[in-house]
Design a protein around this motif. Structure first.
Motif, PDB file in Angstrom:
ATOM      1  N   TYR A  73       0.809  -1.227   0.000  1.00  0.00           N
ATOM      2  CA  TYR A  73       0.000   0.000   0.000  1.00  0.00           C
ATOM      3  C   TYR A  73       0.839   1.272   0.000  1.00  0.00           C
ATOM      4  N   HIS A  74       2.068   1.184   0.484  1.00  0.00           N
ATOM      5  CA  HIS A  74       2.892   2.385   0.618  1.00  0.00           C
ATOM      6  C   HIS A  74       3.006   3.124  -0.713  1.00  0.00           C
ATOM      7  N   GLY A  75       2.750   4.415  -0.677  1.00  0.00           N
ATOM      8  CA  GLY A  75       2.874   5.247  -1.858  1.00  0.00           C
ATOM      9  C   GLY A  75       1.627   5.334  -2.706  1.00  0.00           C
ATOM     10  N   LYS A  76       0.613   4.564  -2.370  1.00  0.00           N
ATOM     11  CA  LYS A  76      -0.634   4.615  -3.113  1.00  0.00           C
ATOM     12  C   LYS A  76      -1.611   5.578  -2.434  1.00  0.00           C
ATOM     13  N   SER A  77      -2.507   6.147  -3.212  1.00  0.00           N
ATOM     14  CA  SER A  77      -3.489   7.078  -2.658  1.00  0.00           C
ATOM     15  C   SER A  77      -4.378   6.360  -1.654  1.00  0.00           C
ATOM     16  N   VAL A  78      -4.963   7.112  -0.736  1.00  0.00           N
ATOM     17  CA  VAL A  78      -5.833   6.489   0.268  1.00  0.00           C
ATOM     18  C   VAL A  78      -7.058   5.870  -0.395  1.00  0.00           C
ATOM     19  N   PHE A  79      -7.491   6.417  -1.534  1.00  0.00           N
ATOM     20  CA  PHE A  79      -8.619   5.804  -2.250  1.00  0.00           C
ATOM     21  C   PHE A  79      -8.221   4.439  -2.802  1.00  0.00           C
ATOM     22  N   GLU A  80      -7.054   4.363  -3.451  1.00  0.00           N
ATOM     23  CA  GLU A  80      -6.634   3.068  -3.987  1.00  0.00           C
ATOM     24  C   GLU A  80      -6.386   2.073  -2.860  1.00  0.00           C
ATOM     25  N   GLN A  81      -5.833   2.536  -1.762  1.00  0.00           N
ATOM     26  CA  GLN A  81      -5.650   1.644  -0.620  1.00  0.00           C
ATOM     27  C   GLN A  81      -7.000   1.111  -0.139  1.00  0.00           C
ATOM     28  N   PHE A  82      -7.996   1.971  -0.070  1.00  0.00           N
ATOM     29  CA  PHE A  82      -9.341   1.537   0.328  1.00  0.00           C
ATOM     30  C   PHE A  82      -9.864   0.468  -0.625  1.00  0.00           C
ATOM     31  N   MET A  83      -9.709   0.688  -1.915  1.00  0.00           N
ATOM     32  CA  MET A  83     -10.201  -0.267  -2.902  1.00  0.00           C
ATOM     33  C   MET A  83      -9.493  -1.613  -2.762  1.00  0.00           C
ATOM     34  N   ARG A  84      -8.187  -1.568  -2.627  1.00  0.00           N
ATOM     35  CA  ARG A  84      -7.429  -2.810  -2.507  1.00  0.00           C
ATOM     36  C   ARG A  84      -7.696  -3.511  -1.177  1.00  0.00           C
ATOM     37  N   ASP A  85      -8.109  -2.752  -0.188  1.00  0.00           N
ATOM     38  CA  ASP A  85      -8.306  -3.303   1.153  1.00  0.00           C
ATOM     39  C   ASP A  85      -9.690  -3.912   1.346  1.00  0.00           C
ATOM     40  N   TRP A  86     -10.518  -3.864   0.315  1.00  0.00           N
ATOM     41  CA  TRP A  86     -11.878  -4.409   0.427  1.00  0.00           C
ATOM     42  C   TRP A  86     -11.849  -5.858   0.913  1.00  0.00           C
ATOM     43  N   ASP A  87     -10.904  -6.635   0.408  1.00  0.00           N
ATOM     44  CA  ASP A  87     -10.846  -8.055   0.768  1.00  0.00           C
ATOM     45  C   ASP A  87     -10.635  -8.271   2.267  1.00  0.00           C
ATOM     46  N   THR A  88      -9.944  -7.351   2.909  1.00  0.00           N
ATOM     47  CA  THR A  88      -9.664  -7.496   4.338  1.00  0.00           C
ATOM     48  C   THR A  88     -10.960  -7.558   5.143  1.00  0.00           C
ATOM     49  N   TYR A  89     -11.924  -6.756   4.751  1.00  0.00           N
ATOM     50  CA  TYR A  89     -13.143  -6.609   5.549  1.00  0.00           C
ATOM     51  C   TYR A  89     -14.329  -7.389   5.012  1.00  0.00           C
ATOM     52  N   TYR A  90     -14.349  -7.669   3.710  1.00  0.00           N
ATOM     53  CA  TYR A  90     -15.565  -8.215   3.119  1.00  0.00           C
ATOM     54  C   TYR A  90     -15.356  -9.499   2.333  1.00  0.00           C
ATOM     55  N   ASN A  91     -14.148 -10.041   2.333  1.00  0.00           N
ATOM     56  CA  ASN A  91     -13.893 -11.267   1.579  1.00  0.00           C
ATOM     57  C   ASN A  91     -13.155 -12.300   2.422  1.00  0.00           C
ATOM     58  N   PRO A 132      -3.134  -5.914   6.766  1.00  0.00           N
ATOM     59  CA  PRO A 132      -1.926  -5.859   7.592  1.00  0.00           C
ATOM     60  C   PRO A 132      -0.666  -6.300   6.845  1.00  0.00           C
ATOM     61  N   MET A 133      -0.789  -7.316   5.994  1.00  0.00           N
ATOM     62  CA  MET A 133       0.389  -7.759   5.244  1.00  0.00           C
ATOM     63  C   MET A 133       0.832  -6.693   4.243  1.00  0.00           C
ATOM     64  N   HIS A 134      -0.120  -6.063   3.564  1.00  0.00           N
ATOM     65  CA  HIS A 134       0.225  -5.082   2.535  1.00  0.00           C
ATOM     66  C   HIS A 134       0.658  -3.737   3.130  1.00  0.00           C
ATOM     67  N   ASP A 135       0.545  -3.597   4.435  1.00  0.00           N
ATOM     68  CA  ASP A 135       1.094  -2.428   5.121  1.00  0.00           C
ATOM     69  C   ASP A 135       2.579  -2.576   5.424  1.00  0.00           C
ATOM     70  N   LEU A 136       3.080  -3.798   5.398  1.00  0.00           N
ATOM     71  CA  LEU A 136       4.446  -4.058   5.839  1.00  0.00           C
ATOM     72  C   LEU A 136       5.492  -3.473   4.896  1.00  0.00           C
ATOM     73  N   ASP A 137       6.621  -3.129   5.458  1.00  0.00           N
ATOM     74  CA  ASP A 137       7.807  -2.792   4.682  1.00  0.00           C
ATOM     75  C   ASP A 137       8.528  -4.113   4.417  1.00  0.00           C
ATOM     76  N   LEU A 138       8.403  -4.624   3.211  1.00  0.00           N
ATOM     77  CA  LEU A 138       8.935  -5.953   2.912  1.00  0.00           C
ATOM     78  C   LEU A 138      10.455  -5.998   2.984  1.00  0.00           C
ATOM     79  N   ALA A 139      11.106  -4.918   2.568  1.00  0.00           N
ATOM     80  CA  ALA A 139      12.571  -4.882   2.664  1.00  0.00           C
ATOM     81  C   ALA A 139      13.011  -4.991   4.121  1.00  0.00           C
ATOM     82  N   GLU A 140      12.281  -4.321   5.001  1.00  0.00           N
ATOM     83  CA  GLU A 140      12.589  -4.393   6.429  1.00  0.00           C
ATOM     84  C   GLU A 140      12.374  -5.815   6.949  1.00  0.00           C
TER      85      GLU A 140
END
Length: 400
Positions: free
Chosen positions: A313-331, A338-346
């Motif tokens: 999600y990092h660097g994406k607009s809050v609208f796109e994050q909302f759209m991509r996050d639909w699965d977290t709450y409704y699927n 939570p996984m897509h919030d992570l800094d993968l390099a870290e």
């Protein structure tokens, strides 16, 4: 006039040796749901952006005197809008109806499917089941993406119905753009390796969370001299995946029941390539770092680990994050956000890699375009997570 293309019928899928057989009405239901998904992505989703930009966003700024700062704020106000509620309900219902259709289809032939699988698996040492392996909490506490029984539930001895249903239904969710064997993602990785790294010829490959083998089989076909080990915790999926591979004439895969958090049966630095496909968004914060440490331990120097996922999600607009996050709450995908919030390099750093060496590439599913059309980004509308276009992240271990 609609610019939505006509899709091939579900019958265009390869009817491999353990594929559930569909009657006329079942095919019709699957095709209707496929086109409904395509309609939602190509015709309805663009309206959601208009709702946000013309109504919801201005109202939020007026009420709060500032821009929305998080996807959670966007979700709260968007889900109060009738258009968004309708889209969300239709999207959820297409998933539920996909599983209803797939389940009813495989259950009416459950015995015959199990017999076919059992015959193909008979006397094979390339299927290694371990009843002591426990299904971890991140899998057994929810029916992931609304599939009854998730990946692991068995209703009778030698049951494979959850796996067969999953195989049947992928066409619906991806609008067929994963190809005739729903393996376009695995083919894409194999094609990328052949094209971009032609001198890389892995001799030992590990595929994590293999489900029914959509990722492992193309890799085994691309590298026929390699030993491929595909692991999963779900017994029905492993039975089905092994029989499916055998029916396709692929014999260089060993399907093993194991948990990616810890694989003590494999020696340090014993794999050249470690992969997964849409695996990490179903991993909890407890499981993910353990699995990454396991990968780091098992990967040979100058070996590669690469994983198909949706982008972070990092660097994406809050609208796109909302759209991509639909699965977290409704699927039924509680770890998605939570996984897509992570800094993968870290996360790779913490696992013992040099996280600064992580790379990301866009991978488009490789399919038979004569049948399924070109699966390019935006080809059937941006569906924020369901189009066959992925973000692959990876890292070479200690490669100079």
């Amino acid at each position: 006039m609609s610019n939505v293309k006509t899709l091939p019928s579900w019958r265009a899928l390869t009817q491999h040796g353990v594929m559930a057989q569909a009657n006329h009405d079942e095919v019709a239901r699957l095709n209707v749901l496929t086109h409904l998904n395509l309609h939602l992505s190509s015709r309805v989703i663009p309206g959601l952006r208009q709702v946000y930009e013309k109504n919801v966003h201005p109202a939020f700024v007026k009420d709060h005197g500032r821009e929305p700062e998080t996807r959670h704020e966007v979700r709260k106000v968007m889900m109060e809008d009738g258009y968004c509620q309708l889209w969300s309900a239709l999207r959820r219902n297409t998933m539920e109806m996909r599983h209803q259709t797939g389940r009813s289809m495989v259950l009416r032939q459950a015995g015959a499917l199990s017999n076919k699988v059992e015959q193909l698996n008979k006397d094979c040492d390339t299927l290694q089941l371990d009843p002591t392996i426990e299904v971890p909490a991140n899998i057994n506490q929810v029916d992931i993406h609304c599939q009854p029984g998730c990946y692991y539930q068995e209703y009778f001895d030698q049951d494979v119905t959850v796996a067969a249903s999953y195989d049947v239904g992928l066409f619906v969710t991806t609008a067929g753009l994963l190809g005739a064997l729903s393996d376009g993602g695995g083919q894409a990785i194999a094609n990328w390796l052949k094209t971009e790294h032609p001198n890389f010829k892995p001799k030992r490959i590990l595929d994590l969370g293999c489900t029914v083998g959509h990722n492992a089989v193309p890799l085994a076909q691309a590298f026929p001299d390699a030993e491929v080990i595909a692991i999963d915790v779900a017994t029905p999926c492993l039975r089905y995946a092994h029989a499916r591979a055998k029916s396709l004439g692929v014999d260089n895969i060993r399907f093993v029941q194991a948990n990616a958090e810890s694989l003590p049966q494999y020696a340090d630095e014993s794999f050249d390539l470690i992969t997964s496909a849409m695996f990490w968004h179903e991993a909890s914060h407890q499981m993910l770092p353990k699995a990454l440490k396991t990968i780091q331990r098992l990967l040979k120097p100058e070996g590669l680990t690469i994983h198909l996922e949706q982008p972070q999600y990092h660097g994406k607009s809050v609208f796109e994050q909302f759209m991509r996050d639909w699965d977290t709450y409704y699927n039924n995908e509680p770890y998605w956000g939570p996984m897509h919030d992570l800094d993968l390099a870290e996360q790779l750093d913490k696992a013992g890699f040099d996280g600064s060496a992580m790379f990301e590439i866009g991978v488009v599913a490789k399919v038979d375009e004569k049948i399924f059309g070109k699966s390019a980004a935006g080809d059937s509308g941006e569906d924020y997570g369901r189009a066959p276009v992925w973000n692959a992240f990876g890292i070479w271990k200690n490669k100079q």
